[in-house]
Design an enzyme around this catalytic site. Structure first.
Site, short mmCIF file in Angstrom:
data_model
loop_
_atom_site.label_atom_id
_atom_site.label_comp_id
_atom_site.label_asym_id
_atom_site.label_seq_id
_atom_site.Cartn_x
_atom_site.Cartn_y
_atom_site.Cartn_z
N GLN A 77 41.11 -20.28 13.65
CA GLN A 77 40.61 -19.10 12.95
C GLN A 77 41.79 -18.40 12.30
O GLN A 77 42.93 -18.61 12.69
CB GLN A 77 39.84 -18.17 13.90
CG GLN A 77 38.35 -18.51 13.95
CD GLN A 77 37.58 -17.78 15.02
OE1 GLN A 77 38.16 -17.28 15.98
NE2 GLN A 77 36.27 -17.73 14.90
N THR A 126 41.51 -18.26 20.76
CA THR A 126 41.35 -19.50 21.53
C THR A 126 40.20 -20.32 20.96
O THR A 126 39.65 -21.17 21.62
CB THR A 126 41.17 -19.13 23.03
OG1 THR A 126 42.34 -18.42 23.43
CG2 THR A 126 41.05 -20.33 23.94
N HIS A 127 39.83 -20.04 19.71
CA HIS A 127 38.69 -20.73 19.12
C HIS A 127 39.14 -21.98 18.38
O HIS A 127 39.08 -22.06 17.16
CB HIS A 127 37.91 -19.77 18.24
CG HIS A 127 37.54 -18.52 18.99
ND1 HIS A 127 37.45 -17.28 18.42
CD2 HIS A 127 37.28 -18.33 20.29
CE1 HIS A 127 37.14 -16.38 19.34
NE2 HIS A 127 37.03 -16.99 20.48
N ASN A 128 39.62 -22.94 19.16
CA ASN A 128 40.03 -24.23 18.61
C ASN A 128 38.79 -25.10 18.49
O ASN A 128 38.06 -25.27 19.46
CB ASN A 128 41.01 -24.92 19.57
CG ASN A 128 42.07 -23.96 20.12
OD1 ASN A 128 41.77 -23.16 20.99
ND2 ASN A 128 43.27 -24.05 19.62
#
Lengths: 220, 594
Positions: free
Chosen positions: B352, B520-522
């Site tokens: 992101q 942490t939006h992998n």
């Protein structure tokens, strides 16, 4: 938009509370129909173990004032305290809180109960029960029965019958003020757990208030 | 790949999940309800609200936030990172930019609870872009794809997940009718949120007022931190949130944040046909001689003994970027090759694109930053992906803009204006001066997949079990930087309208800085789609290559939205479960034929 509501939130101005004026209220009541606090709660806040009247010793002034506000507006339903609270001005509620937060009273010894019950109460108080989504009471009410937070009451030394009564009030919706969590906890606890946790806290070392100035140095 | 020999072959089970976080727990709940014998393999430990998450120890900021106490152990399992396909990747030895969780409940234990639905058109982003802006609009380095599903497919499962969690919010579009107080840009929803929206902090309200004054539509962020006592469809009670400010990076001590522990596990763990094994590090998915069928998994227990667990159905439900790694370690699917742009496993890795503005007020504005929930906050979606015209701006994607204070904890949170010394008396005075008089505007931007960004196995570094670690090749595409600069300017405009004395700003851009927390939006690496040559799984999270392997999680996202991914990955998992129950179990085999 809810922004307006939050923006208009103001902290109510807290009157300068007076221990001396509070002491007069405790002993005499006022001219508007409020009786003397001490006639039920005693001068030292220790009340009695009947369960009808809480021990006030060691509670913070703002907490007591807030409780009186709740009785007056009906989020705590109690006929007696509602009429007394409504007869007290904001200043007087603050004064009463200031007085009872300033008094000293030792925790009287409680009658013996079964060790198993007390242990069950201790686990509820300081560990919690995962399967019932019960957080340890101490997470908010503090370790050793003493709350570190002025607006959360200490439970140590509080009379078991009073705690049991109040959990019932939360469960049955007659006490909707304060932490919204309490209703859920009260529903989740079974009768034995209520008894256990109430008995535990009455025997936990609770706050006794500031030591009176009149004690000799050696006793302090 | 080095062969792995098992010390012991265990009794076969119907299904095994690799990881027991949100997706592993959801899958196991669905499969055990259908009568299957399921084993959950979790590499981390077991942990529960009581006794593991209790106050005051759960508020140990040094342990859980500074030292990342709940995260994947990167002394045993690091990842490596480089910025371009011709670079040399270096190990990431300390998590900073993103925080992959480990242990029972996974990253769903330490999340904030932000519970978003993606914009409907995002599910067909390539078609949307081509229809609206023409075939030559997208930058040449982007590999944007359609997801192969529609809003109508997804909506019931979004609702199902919100009902499971007791999500707090206000509908903005109820069956097509725009509702005041909600997000008017959301897709039509069939149901109101299960519980009312969160309380609005003072700073959140200042943001909302400034945004509304500029003509935008602020609303309270949807949250799976509870606003009231809530009993979910499994009969599990969640308690109201106390707004304690220890949410992200921490577990909730109050049963007030939705997680596997608070919404699923209490019923799942009691079922006789479910078995949880913790400390179980899965090393490999085993295939039969055809390579088309999974026969089970190999895992190492805490003693280092290797077990073979045969299973008829394998669910790969580990943290997002560990899913493609397990596929590569197991030789499943064609690895993506950036030179030929062929292959599928590892492609479309996305992240992101974030920026933030701090607003510094004088002392008359008191923001109480310690007093908030993880997912409280006020938001505008006016610049979210696909809801406004980005044609003239030359990019695809967008951002949501959030005003709020949260997690204002003593070690981490020291907002000071630019120019303040970094240490010493002047710094301390500035911290005291600003701590309680500062606000934040966060600009959460989307991330478009690029042919240059992908996941594969590192040729040099191995983990504690001797297996190659995951190599990330990532930097922000130019499209996303254009999007971020535009969105950031909008966020800054709102921040300036909030009446502060000063502001400061940070845009997290190129080169990607892995030492600064961003999100942490992998996502991506095992993406969904309708064409096996361009995707790893079909719309039901089923592997194209191995039909008894399902791979739920954000690894299936073909691109990443501006919105937080949990509700979307959970909704896709719930859709998959329905299909497995209604069709797959009756006739195991591919659920989509091409």
């Amino acid at each position: 938009m809810a922004a307006g509501a939050a923006l208009s939130q103001t902290v109510p101005s807290v009157p300068d509370a007076s221990v001396e004026r509070g002491a007069l209220l405790a002993s005499l009541g006022n001219d508007h129909g409020a009786g003397a606090c001490a006639s039920c709660h005693a001068f030292n806040g220790a009340a009695d173990p009947s369960g009808g009247f809480p021990r006030l010793t060691g509670l913070s002034g703002p907490y007591i004032r807030h409780a009186l506000d709740d009785f007056a507006e009906g989020s705590r339903k109690n006929v007696l305290m509602a009429s007394i609270s409504k007869a007290l001005s904001a200043q007087e509620r603050a004064d009463a809180g200031a007085y009872y937060s300033s008094v000293y009273a030792p925790v009287p010894p409680a009658a013996p109960v079964s060790r198993d019950l007390l242990e069950e109460g201790r686990v509820l108080a300081v560990v919690g029960v995962n399967d019932q989504q019960l957080v340890a009471c101490s997470a908010c009410h503090g370790p050793f029965g003493r709350s570190p937070t002025p607006m959360i009451p200490s439970l140590g030394g509080q009379y078991a019958r009073y705690i049991t009564w109040q959990l019932g009030e939360f469960r049955d919706g007659r006490r909707s003020s304060g932490a919204a969590v309490m209703a859920g906890f009260a529903h989740a606890l079974n009768d034995r757990q209520v008894e256990a946790v109430s008995d535990y806290f009455q025997r936990a070392p609770g706050p006794v208030g500031p030591l009176p100035k009149s004690l000799p140095d050696a006793a302090r | 790949m080095t062969p792995i020999t098992a010390n012991e072959k265990l009794k076969p089970v119907d299904a095994v999940t690799i990881g027991v976080g949100w997706t592993g727990a959801l899958m196991a709940e669905g499969l055990t309800a259908a009568g299957l014998n399921v084993v959950g393999l979790e590499r981390g430990g077991a942990r529960f609200t009581v006794p593991d998450f209790q106050a005051p120890t759960i508020h140990d900021e040094l342990r859980y936030s500074t030292r990342k106490g709940m995260m994947q152990d990167n002394t045993r399992e690091p990842v490596t990172l480089r910025h371009a396909p011709d670079g040399v990747a270096q190990p990431v030895r300390r998590w900073s930019a993103f925080l992959p969780g480990t242990g029972l409940g996974g990253a769903g234990v330490h999340w904030n609870g932000q519970t978003w639905r993606f914009s409907p058109e995002e599910l067909r982003l390539r078609s949307f872009s081509e229809e609206r802006y023409g075939k030559n609009f997208l930058d040449a380095d982007l590999c944007v794809e359609d997801w192969g599903i529609s809003w109508a497919d997804m909506e019931p499962y979004y609702s199902q997940f919100e009902t499971l969690c007791g999500t707090a919010g206000k509908a903005g579009n109820l069956n097509g009718k725009i509702m005041p107080g909600g997000n008017p840009f959301e897709g039509p929803r069939s149901k109101e949120y299960p519980t009312p929206a969160m309380q609005q902090g003072y700073m959140d309200a200042l943001f909302g007022k400034a945004a509304a004054g500029l003509g935008y539509t602020p609303f309270i962020q949807p949250s799976s931190n509870m606003t009231q006592s809530y009993v979910n469809p499994h009969g599990i009670r969640l308690n109201p949130c106390m707004y304690c400010g220890f949410c992200e990076r921490f577990a909730c001590e109050h049963f007030a944040k939705a997680s596997a522990q608070t919404t699923i596990l209490p019923v799942l763990l009691k079922r006789p046909n479910y078995e949880l094994r913790v400390g179980a590090q899965v090393l490999r998915i085993n295939l039969d001689s055809t390579g088309k069928r999974a026969t089970g998994v190999m895992y190492a227990d805490a003693h280092g003994r290797i077990f073979e667990q045969p299973a008829s159905l394998v669910v790969l439900s580990s943290f997002s970027f560990n899913n493609p790694r397990m596929l590569l370690l197991s030789g499943i699917g064609q690895p993506y090759d950036p030179r030929t742009r062929k292959g599928v496993v590892g492609r479309n890795y996305a992240y992101q694109t974030m920026s933030t503005v701090e607003v510094y007020w004088d002392k008359d504005i008191v923001t109480n930053p310690f007093m908030a929930a993880g997912a409280s906050g006020t938001v505008i979606s006016d610049f979210a992906p696909t809801v406004f015209d980005t044609g003239p701006l030359g990019f695809i994607g967008g951002s949501y803009i959030l005003g709020g204070t949260t997690n204002g904890r003593p070690i981490e949170y020291h907002p000071v204006p630019e120019g303040t010394p970094k240490w010493g008396r002047a710094w301390k005075e500035a911290v005291v001066r600003h701590y309680n008089h500062t606000g934040h505007v966060n600009v959460n931007g989307s991330s478009m997949p690029s042919w240059n960004n992908f996941l594969d196995l590192d040729p040099t570094y191995t983990d504690a079990w001797g297996q190659p670690v995951l190599r990330m090749t990532f930097d922000f595409p130019e499209n996303d930087m254009r999007m971020s600069r535009y969105s950031h300017a909008k966020g800054k405009q709102i921040a300036e309208a909030m009446g502060g004395r000063a502001i400061s700003e940070v845009i997290y851009g190129r080169p990607f800085d892995v030492t600064k927390y961003q999100t942490t939006h992998n996502t991506g690496g095992a993406i969904m789609g309708s064409d096996p040559s361009r995707s790893v799984v079909n719309r039901y999270m089923q592997s194209w290559d191995v039909s008894n392997l399902f791979i739920p999680g954000a690894s299936c996202f073909p691109h990443n939205s501006a919105y937080n991914p949990t509700a979307t990955l959970a909704a896709l998992t719930l859709m998959s479960i329905d299909k497995i129950k209604s069709e797959y179990l009756k006739a195991p085999g591919p659920l989509v034929h091409v």
